[in-house]
Scaffold this motif. Structure first.
Motif, PDB file in Angstrom:
ATOM      1  N   ARG A 119      31.727  90.901  80.959  1.00 40.01           N
ATOM      2  CA  ARG A 119      32.014  89.369  79.749  1.00 40.01           C
ATOM      3  C   ARG A 119      32.394  88.344  80.790  1.00 40.01           C
ATOM      4  O   ARG A 119      32.917  88.442  81.666  1.00 40.01           O
ATOM      5  CB  ARG A 119      33.175  89.958  79.050  1.00 40.01           C
ATOM      6  N   ILE A 120      31.536  87.146  80.202  1.00 38.47           N
ATOM      7  CA  ILE A 120      31.406  86.010  80.980  1.00 38.47           C
ATOM      8  C   ILE A 120      32.087  85.010  80.123  1.00 38.47           C
ATOM      9  O   ILE A 120      31.354  84.891  78.948  1.00 38.47           O
ATOM     10  CB  ILE A 120      30.316  85.676  81.734  1.00 38.47           C
ATOM     11  N   VAL A 121      33.012  84.159  80.589  1.00 39.12           N
ATOM     12  CA  VAL A 121      33.585  83.243  79.576  1.00 39.12           C
ATOM     13  C   VAL A 121      33.753  81.752  80.210  1.00 39.12           C
ATOM     14  O   VAL A 121      34.330  81.614  81.411  1.00 39.12           O
ATOM     15  CB  VAL A 121      35.099  83.615  79.025  1.00 39.12           C
ATOM     16  N   GLU A 175      29.802  83.584  76.834  1.00 40.07           N
ATOM     17  CA  GLU A 175      30.523  82.996  75.764  1.00 40.07           C
ATOM     18  C   GLU A 175      31.049  81.497  76.556  1.00 40.07           C
ATOM     19  O   GLU A 175      31.248  81.507  77.586  1.00 40.07           O
ATOM     20  CB  GLU A 175      31.962  83.779  75.357  1.00 40.07           C
ATOM     21  N   ALA A 176      31.559  80.712  75.487  1.00 39.59           N
ATOM     22  CA  ALA A 176      31.943  79.560  75.716  1.00 39.59           C
ATOM     23  C   ALA A 176      33.284  79.389  74.697  1.00 39.59           C
ATOM     24  O   ALA A 176      33.287  79.682  73.691  1.00 39.59           O
ATOM     25  CB  ALA A 176      31.117  78.459  75.645  1.00 39.59           C
ATOM     26  N   ARG A 177      34.185  78.679  75.361  1.00 38.76           N
ATOM     27  CA  ARG A 177      35.432  78.416  74.588  1.00 38.76           C
ATOM     28  C   ARG A 177      36.083  76.807  75.091  1.00 38.76           C
ATOM     29  O   ARG A 177      35.805  76.663  76.302  1.00 38.76           O
ATOM     30  CB  ARG A 177      36.448  79.336  74.977  1.00 38.76           C
ATOM     31  N   GLY A 234      38.601  97.580  95.695  1.00 38.21           N
ATOM     32  CA  GLY A 234      38.329  98.762  94.942  1.00 38.21           C
ATOM     33  C   GLY A 234      38.267  98.626  93.673  1.00 38.21           C
ATOM     34  O   GLY A 234      38.868  99.406  92.674  1.00 38.21           O
ATOM     35  N   ASP A 235      37.805  97.390  92.978  1.00 35.19           N
ATOM     36  CA  ASP A 235      37.919  97.129  91.648  1.00 35.19           C
ATOM     37  C   ASP A 235      36.580  96.191  91.209  1.00 35.19           C
ATOM     38  O   ASP A 235      35.673  96.142  92.103  1.00 35.19           O
ATOM     39  CB  ASP A 235      39.063  96.144  91.428  1.00 35.19           C
ATOM     40  N   TYR A 236      36.208  96.132  90.074  1.00 39.51           N
ATOM     41  CA  TYR A 236      35.205  95.343  89.543  1.00 39.51           C
ATOM     42  C   TYR A 236      35.680  94.463  88.278  1.00 39.51           C
ATOM     43  O   TYR A 236      36.317  95.198  87.313  1.00 39.51           O
ATOM     44  CB  TYR A 236      33.801  96.069  89.311  1.00 39.51           C
ATOM     45  N   PRO A 237      35.299  93.352  88.055  1.00 32.27           N
ATOM     46  CA  PRO A 237      35.563  92.659  86.981  1.00 32.27           C
ATOM     47  C   PRO A 237      35.162  93.057  85.650  1.00 32.27           C
ATOM     48  O   PRO A 237      34.001  93.365  85.299  1.00 32.27           O
ATOM     49  CB  PRO A 237      35.175  91.164  87.008  1.00 32.27           C
ATOM     50  N   ASP A 238      36.137  93.365  84.472  1.00 27.78           N
ATOM     51  CA  ASP A 238      35.545  93.415  83.443  1.00 27.78           C
ATOM     52  C   ASP A 238      35.166  91.915  82.618  1.00 27.78           C
ATOM     53  O   ASP A 238      34.496  91.782  81.786  1.00 27.78           O
ATOM     54  CB  ASP A 238      36.609  93.900  82.257  1.00 27.78           C
ATOM     55  N   VAL A 239      35.969  91.042  83.036  1.00 29.50           N
ATOM     56  CA  VAL A 239      35.540  89.533  82.416  1.00 29.50           C
ATOM     57  C   VAL A 239      35.810  88.611  83.683  1.00 29.50           C
ATOM     58  O   VAL A 239      36.674  88.737  84.472  1.00 29.50           O
ATOM     59  CB  VAL A 239      37.015  89.021  81.664  1.00 29.50           C
ATOM     60  N   ILE A 240      34.865  87.737  83.634  1.00 30.87           N
ATOM     61  CA  ILE A 240      35.003  86.725  84.540  1.00 30.87           C
ATOM     62  C   ILE A 240      35.210  85.506  83.794  1.00 30.87           C
ATOM     63  O   ILE A 240      34.602  85.061  82.939  1.00 30.87           O
ATOM     64  CB  ILE A 240      33.441  86.425  85.543  1.00 30.87           C
TER      65      ILE A 240
END
Lengths: 455, 455
Positions: free
Chosen positions: B289-291, B358-360, B254-260
């Motif tokens: 947001r994808i990191v 994004e990349a880190r 019952g959820d969905y990612p804000d960040v992956i």
């Protein structure tokens, strides 16, 4: 071409109860005895080592014992464990047999051992215990208790048999990653260890010695208890989740085993898969042939004596009636460290005496051959201990081929071999030898069994 | 106390189609070019290396590509892979964030790599191919292709980067147990290898060199093809089973990612979990947001140049547009061997250029700290590569704590670290160093990028 098949249960099918075979035995299990008085043990005798809840499970004759909900919640991380029909292996063997295996390598520690490590840590935590001591051979048990200790915030100190400690730094690193302290046994931290080291400074250690050290340390402090990874009734009880799930999965497959095969060291993965099926048989269900596979180099069931003996070398434990090679027996250094124990679980020994199971011993090279054949067919690389069960199952399947009959074979693949790759390197390099125990050492160890007064 | 939660899909939910992000890209991917003509590659140019079905997948813009039934049957051995809510880790971090992770270490080879090894072996078998060559760094890919080769009866020859070959005998033993031949690269078996060895007999090797050797050998024989474990479009396509399952499991939760968050070496585990979510966003769904997390010692996304470059050192491969450190760049010997590649998947590079991710970059000690914290909380010991994703996810969760907001974080735990325990031993022993690449070497490698004629 039909592929190997996975039978996966829904999480709601994780057992709610462990199955206690004591309820269905035709003859009760001989009691454990106090080493001084040789009288049956009372709960107080075990209180320095175990919390009351585990002592109660050790002597219970209730058929079903409820699994606490927090333990089931943790089981859910890897349970229900899958059961596979090994169709690819059947094709390689060209056998009319149907081969099923239950795979316990899916746990975080890679074997069936967390099935009992988690409840043991849970009951100790409930009793306010801060620290657990234990022994480990190959390291499967030590890393499982380290895992469980991390989950419950209990310190874990593992006495690892010196020869394995040196040979398996990666298992040790796994325990340390989980936060446990792992030291080589014999050590200078206990009287039992110091006594051995005084006789021989470079002693390679044994499970019997490591148990003495762990027991000695636990008995000294109120906030510290001892945990054992096999042999005891409550340990085998916890492992019955394996067989209870397997029964449901065989039903999914519309099949039922004619033969069950498992390897035996202390007896816990064997009891885990076998007892639920054997219990059904004892209550009037279908008869199953049950085969225990042990190493020829440490053959307690096939060459040991059924007698009261100590579980450890320093004779700190109670006396239990079991198949034993003598508590001073040191097996040669073959690669299945988890099967290098001088004794056998009293429950497994008892049903062997009652004629309910068979036992067979194998040398290690034949077991590695079977393990490599299995890995190439099914993709899973078994632990050296589990290779004994694979060998036994393959031989049963080849017998079916010879006889031109189809039988349903179920075996327990109790763990993966990712931490045992040196053994495979030695096997491929032709460096593995089929070791045998020393006959005169066995005779001496058996001559040293405790003398029992008439009851 | 609520425990960590497993979301396990029914087998019927194993994806029937791979998701091809090429169908939803706002700007098409720059084509791969022939190194001689610098013209877009035609299928014939790739035919010596790959079977037609994989070449078609490499250039396809169909949104859904059907997974062959025999591949799905093999996927069933370990798929659907579990998705966990890391409640125990959340408690340890004391964060308002919700942390989910997809766990790909349940495959027989211990990582996400079999997701593509199996279909690659399948399509090659269908095309009548008898032998596959490949390269491997840490060994995750080599052992996965060895596993797949065993299932389909295809010979596998793995060129393993010399430094890993020497450091990781256990990975090599796993490949050999599956029946593959594993040799150290640079080797004397190819012209590419001999050229390097003539310059420096003790060359430690690199992925770029190992690729040259594998490609050279495959191009010479009709019954032999080449297989790559990352970077290429069809490899990332196969990995989308990870993200497609994760989407269903997030729905169960019952959820969905804000960040992956995912780690990136060649980009395959990253693409696997990210593309299905990103595709949904590109088709008008929720923005995520994808990191991408990469090692500071080999930072192609954060410090590389977006340019056409070769995939290998001997310049036998086509030119692809990607973030690259230059094909002659040799990163220092940090422990996440699977992330030591000079380039990045063209698809991942492309979406980075489009501002969709994004990349880190992280140094390795901080990653091992995160991995140990994760292991003690969740019980699973991550591979050094996966520790980069763990670090990234933990930092996102700590940011939530700082800001006092709850976000839903999803990361890909792409493999376990059972074959990487030496790295943990070095970490605990204080022997791990935060390595950096050599700035002048990078400058030189970038200066050596192929010069492109104007289009």
């Amino acid at each position: 071409m039909s592929d190997s098949i996975k039978y996966l249960l829904d999480e709601s099918k994780i057992p709610k109860f462990w199955y206690n075979i004591a309820a269905d035995l035709p003859v009760p299990l001989p009691p454990a005895l106090h080493p001084g008085t040789q009288q049956p043990l009372g709960p107080d005798d075990l209180a320095p080592l175990f919390p009351l809840s585990l002592i109660q499970q050790e002597v219970s004759t209730e058929r079903e014992i409820e699994i606490p909900e927090p333990v089931r919640e943790i089981y859910r991380q890897w349970r229900p464990a899958p059961l596979f029909r090994a169709r690819r292996l059947e094709r390689v063997l060209d056998t009319p047999a149907k081969i099923y295996y239950k795979y316990e390598g899916v746990s975080p520690a890679g074997s069936h051992k967390p099935n009992t490590a988690v409840p043991q840590a849970f009951y100790n935590k409930e009793a306010g215990i801060k620290k657990l001591t234990t022994e480990t051979g190959a390291g499967q048990w030590g890393s499982s208790l380290a895992f469980a200790g991390a989950l419950f915030g209990i310190d874990v100190q593992v006495f690892m048999v010196r020869v394995s400690y040196d040979q398996k730094p990666y298992r040790r690193a796994l325990m340390e990653t989980y936060g446990a302290r792992c030291i080589a046994s014999p050590s200078n931290e206990t009287q039992s260890g110091r006594t051995i080291l005084a006789q021989r400074a470079d002693h390679p250690g044994s499970l019997g010695i490591a148990i003495s050290e762990a027991v000695e340390l636990a008995a000294q402090r109120d906030d510290t208890k001892y945990a054992l990874g096999s042999v005891l009734n409550h340990v085998l009880l916890h492992q019955t989740v394996v067989g209870i799930e397997a029964m449901q999965q065989m039903e999914m497959a519309g099949d039922y085993p004619d033969v069950i095969v498992a390897c035996t060291g202390g007896g816990s993965n064997f009891g885990g898969i076998v007892f639920p099926f054997l219990g059904a048989q004892l209550r009037g269900g279908k008869k199953v042939r049950i085969v225990a596979i042990e190493p020829s180099a440490c053959p307690s069931l096939t060459r040991g004596k059924y007698a009261y003996d100590f579980g450890d070398t320093a004779h700190l434990t109670p006396l239990t009636k079991m198949h034993t090679l003598g508590s001073t027996f040191t097996p040669p250094g073959f690669h299945a460290g988890g099967l290098r124990y001088h004794g056998m679980a009293p429950l497994v020994s008892h049903i062997k005496e009652l004629g309910l199971i068979e036992a067979r011993a194998y040398h290690q090279i034949a077991c590695f051959e079977a393990g490599v054949q299995f890995a190439r067919a099914e993709g899973i690389l078994p632990a050296p201990e589990a290779n004994h069960a694979v060998r036994g199952a393959i031989d049963e399947a080849l017998k079916c081929k010879q006889e031109g009959v189809s039988r349903t074979i179920l075996f327990n693949l109790c763990g993966h071999g990712h931490f045992d790759m040196q053994a495979y390197i030695d096997y491929f390099g032709g460096k593995l030898k089929d070791l045998d125990y020393d006959e005169s050492e066995l005779a001496m160890a058996l001559a040293g069994l405790p003398s029992m007064r008439a009851a």
